[in-house]
Write an enzyme that holds these catalytic residues in place. Structure first.
Site, PDB file in Angstrom:
ATOM      1  N   LYS A 163     -27.866  31.890   5.784  1.00  0.00           N
ATOM      2  CA  LYS A 163     -29.144  31.250   6.129  1.00  0.00           C
ATOM      3  C   LYS A 163     -30.298  32.047   5.525  1.00  0.00           C
ATOM      4  O   LYS A 163     -31.225  31.481   4.948  1.00  0.00           O
ATOM      5  CB  LYS A 163     -29.298  31.152   7.659  1.00  0.00           C
ATOM      6  CG  LYS A 163     -28.364  30.118   8.273  1.00  0.00           C
ATOM      7  CD  LYS A 163     -28.309  30.169   9.792  1.00  0.00           C
ATOM      8  CE  LYS A 163     -27.228  29.207  10.283  1.00  0.00           C
ATOM      9  NZ  LYS A 163     -27.020  29.228  11.721  1.00  0.00           N
ATOM     10  N   GLN A 202     -28.940  32.793  16.795  1.00  0.00           N
ATOM     11  CA  GLN A 202     -27.567  32.518  16.369  1.00  0.00           C
ATOM     12  C   GLN A 202     -26.611  32.586  17.560  1.00  0.00           C
ATOM     13  O   GLN A 202     -26.606  33.562  18.301  1.00  0.00           O
ATOM     14  CB  GLN A 202     -27.150  33.529  15.285  1.00  0.00           C
ATOM     15  CG  GLN A 202     -25.765  33.288  14.713  1.00  0.00           C
ATOM     16  CD  GLN A 202     -25.668  31.988  13.921  1.00  0.00           C
ATOM     17  OE1 GLN A 202     -26.569  31.631  13.164  1.00  0.00           O
ATOM     18  NE2 GLN A 202     -24.571  31.261  14.098  1.00  0.00           N
ATOM     19  N   ASP A 246     -33.742  24.861  15.122  1.00  0.00           N
ATOM     20  CA  ASP A 246     -32.350  24.473  15.382  1.00  0.00           C
ATOM     21  C   ASP A 246     -32.291  23.216  16.250  1.00  0.00           C
ATOM     22  O   ASP A 246     -31.226  22.625  16.422  1.00  0.00           O
ATOM     23  CB  ASP A 246     -31.629  25.619  16.101  1.00  0.00           C
ATOM     24  CG  ASP A 246     -30.390  26.093  15.367  1.00  0.00           C
ATOM     25  OD1 ASP A 246     -30.079  25.500  14.321  1.00  0.00           O
ATOM     26  OD2 ASP A 246     -29.750  27.036  15.839  1.00  0.00           O
TER      27      ASP A 246
END
Ligand code: NAD
Length: 286
Positions: free
Chosen positions: A50, A94, A117
């Site tokens: 990422k 994460q 997200d």
């Protein structure tokens, strides 16, 4: 194999190029704060890709790595600090987190306008109500693949296998917003094959290797395989691609289908978050 393969690697590259052009047009580069807690090797690999893609697109890498023993309060303070920092356009926590931490409590501290997200309750609520907002990345990648392939969604019967917060539920909501008639299947669904066979568009996110065989697919249907599994003979998805490829009209390969789209959509969300009116940029009809 007679199905057309929907190439996510190529589409993801095109999306990243588009994002880089959008970034260049912004007065300030957007900043993405990936937050990694602990040393889970798979998470470390995901976060590294990422960050790499974000830098390639001209997005500032504002990564934070916290030790595995961090307390809930310390982790919350870091999220709050990033939330208040104007250089941070997007925050990505994460998952999974070390077991002593409460993921939902931390995720929900991320302000909706920085929720790249799309996993906070605020973002999920906006999606469920059909209001503008940042959407989860993998589900957006699924829709982008369908759009790029020219698959008509309005009035089509879309069957989604899986109802996770990360994939199944948001995919179903996005398809509904696009006027598909949506059926959601899950582990308690009776006669999964028969339900799947009624799909014009079948999206599979069950996390079970090769769950969907040719008997679950109508001739000519479009099949999107979200699953990814490492087996002794390489990677495979939730769809038995070798056999389904003779029945489906179009199919995403594993690897090289949905997988590469997730990061591309994260970059797109980060740019949308950085732009002055992020919510308008990614809105949808009710
Ligand atoms: P999950 O385990 O959270 O959810 C799985 C869902 O499938 C559940 O709702 C469950 O009810 C349903 N299910 C399980 N077994 C079933 C069965 N036999 N019949 C019908 N439904 C069944 O998984 P998830 O996070 O949604 O991920 C699903 C898959 O997608 C996994 O393989 C995961 O690795 C993959 N994934 C890929 C990406 C990507 O970027 N390509 C991103 C996220 C997840």
């Amino acid at each position: 194999m007679t199905a057309r393969l929907l190439d996510g690697t190529d589409l993801a590259r095109r999306v990243r190029e588009e994002v880089a052009r959008d970034v260049a047009r912004l007065p300030e580069p957007p900043g993405l704060a990936t937050v990694l807690i602990g040393d889970d090797p798979a998470s470390a690999v995901y976060v590294r890709s990422k960050r790499k893609r974000c830098v390639e697109a001209g997005i500032r890498d504002l990564h934070r790595h916290l030790p595995a023993h961090v307390t809930q309060g310390e982790a919350a303070a870091v999220v709050d600090e990033l939330a208040a920092d104007p250089a941070v356009s997007g925050i990505l926590l994460q998952l999974p987190l070390p077991p002593h931490l409460d993921p939902a409590a931390l995720i929900n501290r991320i302000p909706a306008e920085k929720d790249v997200d799309g996993l906070t309750e605020a973002s999920a609520g906006r999606l469920a109500l059909g209001r503008p907002g940042l959407r989860p990345c993998t589900p957006q990648g699924v829709l982008a693949l369908l759009d790029d392939a020219g698959v008509a969604l309005q009035g089509a019967h879309a069957v989604v296998v899986g109802r996770s917060d990360l994939v199944g539920r948001p995919v179903a909501q996005l398809l509904l917003q696009r006027d598909a008639t949506v059926t959601v299947c899950h582990s308690r669904t009776r006669d999964l094959e028969a339900v799947c066979r009624t799909a014009d568009v079948l999206v599979v996110a069950a996390g079970v290797p090769r769950l969907i065989g040719p008997d679950a697919v109508a001739p000519g249907a479009t099949v999107i395989d979200v699953g990814i599994h490492r087996t002794g003979s390489g990677l495979c998805g939730d769809v038995d691609a070798d056999r389904v490829g003779h029945v489906a009209g179009a199919l995403t390969p594993v690897p090289g289908g949905v997988g590469p789209m997730t990061i591309a959509m994260l970059l797109r969300n980060t740019v949308a978050a950085a732009a002055a009116a992020p919510l308008a940029a990614v809105g949808g009809a009710r």
